[in-house]
Design an enzyme around this catalytic site. Sequence first.
Site: not given
Length: 380
Positions: A59, A123
Site C-alpha cells: 500500500d 502498513e
Amino acid sequence: QRLVQTPSLSGQEGELAALLVEHLHALGFPDVRVNEMGSVLVTIGHGDGPTLLYDAHMDTVAPAAEGWPHPPFDGVIEGDRLYGLGAIDMKSALASMVYGARQLLPYQDRLKGRLVLAFVVQEEPCEGLAIRAVVEEDGIRPDFVLLGEPTDLQISRGQRGRVMFRVQVEGQASHGSQPALGRNAIYAAARLVFAVQLLAADLPRDPFLGPATIAVTAIEGHGPSLNAIPDRCRVYIDRRLTLGETVAAAQAQLESLIVREDIPARVQITTYNEPTYTGAVRVAREAHPAWVLDRAHPLILALQQTVQAVRGVTPSVGHWPFSTDGVYTMGEASIPTAGFGPGDPNRVHTSQEAVRLDDLRVAADVYAGLAATLLLPGEP
C-alpha cells in the site's frame, strides 16, 4: 514501473496483489498464495533450517496534492530514475525482492531453510497489523526478518516507537451570543496544545535512536452550530517513544499534564479497524514500542558483508526516523529484524518520490546474496 502505475492506496491493494500473483507465477515461483487479509505470500525452499522473511508493503499513502514532476501514477522513467507515488515507499524494494528471490529459484532444492516473501497490506495506516497476521494466523514464524523500507542502500537496525493519542476535551454549549453561559472546549484544548508544545523540550533522548518527540497533529471542534460555544474538542497527539520509554508511561505523562493544567479531558489510544480489500477486519491499538537490534547480531553482520560484497563499499548502520513493521516483528515478537532498501527515506510521502534504477539492481543482488548466505551455507 507497472507497480507504480497500479494505484494501491491502503485498503485498495487488490489490483496490485493480482498483478503480483500473475507476475510471480510467470517468473516460475512455485508457492504463491494470498492470505485472508489479502497479503501475498511466497515461499522458496522447504528445508528444516532457518526461515528468512522479507517484508514489503503493497500500500501507499494518498499522493501529495501538488509539485509532482510527473503525474504520480504514470511511472515515468527519465534518465536514471523512476518517478511516481510508491517509487520509493516501497514498490522499489518489492520489485527488488521479487527479482532477488528469483535468483534463488535454481537452488531451491538445496536451501537449508526457507525464504518467505511477505507483501503485506495496510502498513501505512497501521504498521505491524498485517505482518502479525502472517506470523500468528498463517503460522510463518521466521528466524530473521529483513524489512525493505528505504535506507538509501544503508542498513537500519531500529526505530522509535509510536503512539497516537486522542484527547477528548469537554466543555458546555451555549449560544454564541452569550459565551459566558458556556465553557468553550476549544479554549481548554488550546491550553492543552500549549502545554504539549512545552513538554516537547523535556522528553528523553537515547544515544542511538535520538530524542522522543510529541506533536499535536489534528484538532476537531464540535458544537450544536457555528453560532454556538463548542461543547467538545478532540486533540490528536503523535508521540514517538525513544528506547527505554513505554506506552503506559507516555500516557501517564500526558494524563499528569492534563491534571496539572486543570483541563477537563480524558486520554485514549486510537484503534485501527478498517477492512482490507478482501473485507477482512483486524483491530489494533495504535501503540507500538521502540526497538533496536544489537550491532553485533549475526543478521547485521551478514547484511553488512553482503552489501560490502555487492557494492564494494562498507554500509553505514543506523536507524529509521519513521515507524515500520519491525514494531511487531522485533518490538513484540522478538524476531531479529533489520532493514535494507533502495531510495532516499527523506523523499517518502512527498511529491519528489523517485528511485535510481541502478539502486533497484543493487538491492535485488543484496536480497539474493543475504538469502544465499543464511540459507545456502557452504555454497559458492
